[in-house]
Design a protein around this motif. Structure first.
Motif, mmCIF file in Angstrom:
data_model
loop_
_atom_site.group_PDB
_atom_site.id
_atom_site.type_symbol
_atom_site.label_atom_id
_atom_site.label_comp_id
_atom_site.label_asym_id
_atom_site.label_seq_id
_atom_site.Cartn_x
_atom_site.Cartn_y
_atom_site.Cartn_z
ATOM 1 N N VAL A 38 8.061 34.041 -25.961
ATOM 2 C CA VAL A 38 9.034 34.341 -24.906
ATOM 3 C C VAL A 38 8.740 33.458 -23.693
ATOM 4 O O VAL A 38 7.691 33.570 -23.069
ATOM 5 C CB VAL A 38 8.978 35.839 -24.525
ATOM 6 N N ASP A 39 9.670 32.537 -23.410
ATOM 7 C CA ASP A 39 9.455 31.673 -22.243
ATOM 8 C C ASP A 39 10.636 31.730 -21.273
ATOM 9 O O ASP A 39 10.767 30.914 -20.365
ATOM 10 C CB ASP A 39 9.178 30.229 -22.669
ATOM 11 N N TYR A 40 11.524 32.712 -21.484
ATOM 12 C CA TYR A 40 12.759 32.775 -20.715
ATOM 13 C C TYR A 40 13.042 34.237 -20.367
ATOM 14 O O TYR A 40 13.050 35.093 -21.256
ATOM 15 C CB TYR A 40 13.856 32.171 -21.589
ATOM 16 N N VAL A 41 13.254 34.510 -19.081
ATOM 17 C CA VAL A 41 13.555 35.880 -18.655
ATOM 18 C C VAL A 41 14.853 35.897 -17.865
ATOM 19 O O VAL A 41 15.082 35.047 -16.993
ATOM 20 C CB VAL A 41 12.408 36.467 -17.790
ATOM 21 N N ARG A 42 15.689 36.867 -18.189
ATOM 22 C CA ARG A 42 16.925 37.068 -17.431
ATOM 23 C C ARG A 42 16.741 38.247 -16.497
ATOM 24 O O ARG A 42 16.340 39.331 -16.945
ATOM 25 C CB ARG A 42 18.079 37.366 -18.369
ATOM 26 N N LEU A 43 17.012 38.026 -15.236
ATOM 27 C CA LEU A 43 16.807 39.062 -14.225
ATOM 28 C C LEU A 43 18.163 39.556 -13.745
ATOM 29 O O LEU A 43 18.928 38.788 -13.159
ATOM 30 C CB LEU A 43 16.076 38.471 -13.018
ATOM 31 N N SER A 44 18.460 40.830 -14.001
ATOM 32 C CA SER A 44 19.687 41.378 -13.455
ATOM 33 C C SER A 44 19.366 41.921 -12.076
ATOM 34 O O SER A 44 18.527 42.811 -11.938
ATOM 35 C CB SER A 44 20.219 42.492 -14.359
ATOM 36 N N ILE A 45 20.027 41.394 -11.046
ATOM 37 C CA ILE A 45 19.650 41.803 -9.693
ATOM 38 C C ILE A 45 20.617 42.825 -9.096
ATOM 39 O O ILE A 45 20.409 43.289 -7.987
ATOM 40 C CB ILE A 45 19.437 40.588 -8.755
ATOM 41 N N THR A 46 21.651 43.166 -9.852
ATOM 42 C CA THR A 46 22.525 44.278 -9.459
ATOM 43 C C THR A 46 23.323 44.701 -10.690
ATOM 44 O O THR A 46 23.605 43.877 -11.565
ATOM 45 C CB THR A 46 23.507 43.891 -8.322
ATOM 46 N N ASP A 47 23.687 45.984 -10.761
ATOM 47 C CA ASP A 47 24.583 46.411 -11.847
ATOM 48 C C ASP A 47 26.026 46.436 -11.340
ATOM 49 O O ASP A 47 26.943 46.724 -12.092
ATOM 50 C CB ASP A 47 24.177 47.790 -12.389
ATOM 51 N N ARG A 48 26.212 46.135 -10.063
ATOM 52 C CA ARG A 48 27.557 46.193 -9.479
ATOM 53 C C ARG A 48 28.317 44.883 -9.653
ATOM 54 O O ARG A 48 27.701 43.835 -9.836
ATOM 55 C CB ARG A 48 27.468 46.493 -7.980
ATOM 56 N N CYS A 49 29.623 44.978 -9.539
ATOM 57 C CA CYS A 49 30.430 43.768 -9.677
ATOM 58 C C CYS A 49 31.723 43.947 -8.918
ATOM 59 O O CYS A 49 32.211 45.066 -8.752
ATOM 60 C CB CYS A 49 30.716 43.504 -11.154
ATOM 61 N N LYS A 90 36.575 52.871 -14.734
ATOM 62 C CA LYS A 90 35.812 53.654 -13.746
ATOM 63 C C LYS A 90 34.353 53.572 -14.130
ATOM 64 O O LYS A 90 33.963 54.044 -15.197
ATOM 65 C CB LYS A 90 36.273 55.110 -13.768
ATOM 66 N N MET A 91 33.564 53.000 -13.266
ATOM 67 C CA MET A 91 32.141 52.842 -13.554
ATOM 68 C C MET A 91 31.336 53.635 -12.531
ATOM 69 O O MET A 91 31.718 53.740 -11.371
ATOM 70 C CB MET A 91 31.741 51.367 -13.437
ATOM 71 N N THR A 92 30.213 54.170 -12.978
ATOM 72 C CA THR A 92 29.281 54.776 -12.022
ATOM 73 C C THR A 92 28.115 53.819 -11.892
ATOM 74 O O THR A 92 27.523 53.438 -12.907
ATOM 75 C CB THR A 92 28.758 56.120 -12.570
ATOM 76 N N PHE A 93 27.803 53.431 -10.678
ATOM 77 C CA PHE A 93 26.701 52.485 -10.486
ATOM 78 C C PHE A 93 25.453 53.224 -10.022
ATOM 79 O O PHE A 93 25.507 54.377 -9.605
ATOM 80 C CB PHE A 93 27.123 51.396 -9.488
ATOM 81 N N LEU A 94 24.335 52.532 -10.121
ATOM 82 C CA LEU A 94 23.050 53.165 -9.811
ATOM 83 C C LEU A 94 22.900 53.406 -8.312
ATOM 84 O O LEU A 94 23.285 52.557 -7.507
ATOM 85 C CB LEU A 94 21.907 52.241 -10.260
ATOM 86 N N PRO A 95 22.300 54.546 -7.937
ATOM 87 C CA PRO A 95 22.000 54.749 -6.520
ATOM 88 C C PRO A 95 20.899 53.792 -6.056
ATOM 89 O O PRO A 95 20.068 53.363 -6.875
ATOM 90 C CB PRO A 95 21.505 56.199 -6.461
ATOM 91 N N ARG A 96 20.915 53.475 -4.776
ATOM 92 C CA ARG A 96 20.026 52.447 -4.238
ATOM 93 C C ARG A 96 18.547 52.687 -4.547
ATOM 94 O O ARG A 96 17.807 51.759 -4.870
ATOM 95 C CB ARG A 96 20.247 52.368 -2.728
ATOM 96 N N GLU A 97 18.120 53.959 -4.460
ATOM 97 C CA GLU A 97 16.674 54.202 -4.636
ATOM 98 C C GLU A 97 16.222 53.938 -6.075
ATOM 99 O O GLU A 97 15.034 53.785 -6.336
ATOM 100 C CB GLU A 97 16.267 55.606 -4.162
ATOM 101 N N GLN A 98 17.182 53.878 -6.978
ATOM 102 C CA GLN A 98 16.785 53.621 -8.378
ATOM 103 C C GLN A 98 16.659 52.143 -8.702
ATOM 104 O O GLN A 98 16.184 51.766 -9.763
ATOM 105 C CB GLN A 98 17.804 54.255 -9.319
ATOM 106 N N ILE A 99 17.165 51.299 -7.811
ATOM 107 C CA ILE A 99 17.132 49.876 -8.166
ATOM 108 C C ILE A 99 15.936 49.175 -7.518
ATOM 109 O O ILE A 99 15.424 49.610 -6.489
ATOM 110 C CB ILE A 99 18.455 49.146 -7.809
ATOM 111 N N LEU A 100 15.515 48.122 -8.150
ATOM 112 C CA LEU A 100 14.383 47.355 -7.640
ATOM 113 C C LEU A 100 14.760 46.685 -6.321
ATOM 114 O O LEU A 100 15.899 46.212 -6.166
ATOM 115 C CB LEU A 100 14.000 46.256 -8.639
ATOM 116 N N THR A 101 13.810 46.624 -5.410
ATOM 117 C CA THR A 101 14.035 45.821 -4.207
ATOM 118 C C THR A 101 13.935 44.348 -4.618
ATOM 119 O O THR A 101 13.403 44.024 -5.699
ATOM 120 C CB THR A 101 12.954 46.106 -3.134
ATOM 121 N N LEU A 102 14.385 43.468 -3.743
ATOM 122 C CA LEU A 102 14.292 42.039 -4.066
ATOM 123 C C LEU A 102 12.829 41.619 -4.193
ATOM 124 O O LEU A 102 12.477 40.784 -5.032
ATOM 125 C CB LEU A 102 14.995 41.205 -3.006
#
Ligand code: SAM
Ligand code: SF4
Length: 353
Positions: free
Chosen positions: A36-47, A58-70
């Motif tokens: 494994v030499d390649y990683v994909r980083l999803s930095i938001t589930d929103r669009c 209709k999508m439900t997105f993650l609350p802020r406290e559940q997502i990783l900080t930058l």
């Protein structure tokens, strides 16, 4: 401040950690001898779009406290690079709507040992951000574009403004990225008749283009995925009626099979999760914005890295060890079945496409 992590570690202290731990060898090898030499980083589930094949209306997105900080994303990415990963892709959801994305990109780009920082975007914010993305050190970008028809674009994305996306694509074209690639998901009776036009568009701009078969990720309500299936082989046949294509032996270590359009600078790729299984050469893993390390796009196998870093702030060695052990559960292959309900309930926007 979302959690205590931020108080223990910051971008500059991560750089120091990296200097001490930089690896010359890749330590990420799974049970099937895949590196494994390649990683994909999803930095938001929103669009800001709602593409039919990617999201339900209709999508439900993650609350802020559940997502990783930058900073947390950067910390985890640093651990991967220290373990020998040389390519990072920033994606989402739509990565350009996450606040602070440019500073994250700049800080990722300079990780010692990283060869390439790339990103995937829907182009809605490229008009104002392309220059900053390029200046931040992103080498190549993939832009999603499924149609050249503004009305269809609105239908496929549900809310998108085609002209804005075109302005974004043109702005990116002016920046001098090493390569720009168009990604097009092809659906029967929605846009399959545009494959030649899309290739001509790519040739005109000097871009590459990849055609993607729709994957059964998440429940969607807009169409029956089996009925909308249009195979890569059919696309290739359609293209051969207009273009002279030369099968390329070039490999990115990934799922794409490439053909060069003779007499142009454009390569046409095919990502065919249904018709041509690509798992044996899989070189990648994905980090969701929730901090889950996904070992396979088509399986639920994952490890919760957020839990590890929040319980042990700043413990770089523990994080690296956790990542190394995670590879033991990387599955051999994905199982996609179009005629049945998706077994993977997360949408591509949450997975990080
Ligand atoms: N929002 C950005 C974009 O659209 O480029 C990045 C994230 S998006 C999830 C990444 C890629 O995944 C896009 O090229 C999109 O077309 C593709 N995609 C989304 N859902 C898909 C699905 N169910 N099957 C195949 N590709 C999909
Ligand atoms: Fe958004 Fe990209 Fe999914 Fe379209 S494919 S809804 S642009 S995340």
């Amino acid at each position: 401040m979302v959690n205590s992590y931020h108080t223990h570690i910051c971008y500059s202290s991560i750089s120091k950690l990296m200097k001490h731990t930089q690896q010359t060898q890749n330590l990420l090898i799974d049970r099937f001898d895949r590196r494994v030499d390649y990683v994909r980083l999803s930095i938001t589930d929103r669009c800001d779009l709602r593409c039919l094949y990617c999201m339900s209306e209709k999508m439900t997105f993650l609350p802020r406290e559940q997502i990783l900080t930058l900073e947390e994303i950067h910390f985890i990415a640093s651990a991967f690079v220290a373990l020998g990963v040389n390519k990072l892709r920033v994606t989402g959801g739509e990565p350009l709507i996450r606040q602070g994305v440019i500073s994250l990109l700049s800080n990722l780009a300079v990780l010692p040992g990283l060869n390439e920082l790339v990103m995937t975007t829907n182009a809605t914010h490229l008009e104002e951000m392309a220059e900053a993305i390029h200046a931040a050190g992103v080498k190549r970008i993939n832009i999603s574009l499924d149609t050249l028809n503004p009305d269809r674009f609105r239908k496929i994305t549900r809310v998108g403004d085609f002209q804005r996306v075109m302005r974004g694509i043109n702005a990116a074209g002016r920046q001098g990225f090493k390569k720009i690639k168009i990604n097009a998901v092809i659906l029967k009776n929605r846009n399959h008749d545009e494959v030649c036009d899309l290739v001509n568009f790519a040739i005109d701009k000097g871009f590459d283009i990849s055609f993607i078969e729709e994957m059964p990720l998440g429940m969607i309500d807009a169409h029956d995925r089996a009925e909308a299936y249009y195979s890569s082989d059919k696309i290739l046949d359609d293209l051969k009626s207009q273009f002279n294509l030369l099968h390329s032996t070039e490999s990115t270590g990934g799922p794409s099979v490439y053909h060069q359009v003779v007499g142009t600078h454009t390569n046409v790729g095919f990502i065919s999760p249904h018709s041509h299984n690509f798992c044996s050469t899989c070189n990648r893993v994905r980090l969701t914005v929730e901090g889950k390390l996904l070992l396979c796009l088509g399986n639920e196998h994952s490890v919760d890295l957020k839990k590890v870093i929040r319980a042990n702030p700043g413990d770089f060695d523990l994080l690296k060890q956790t990542i190394i052990s995670s590879l033991e559960i990387k599955p051999e292959k994905h199982e996609f079945e179009l005629t049945e309900k998706p077994v993977i309930l997360r949408h591509m926007s949450a997975t990080g496409g």
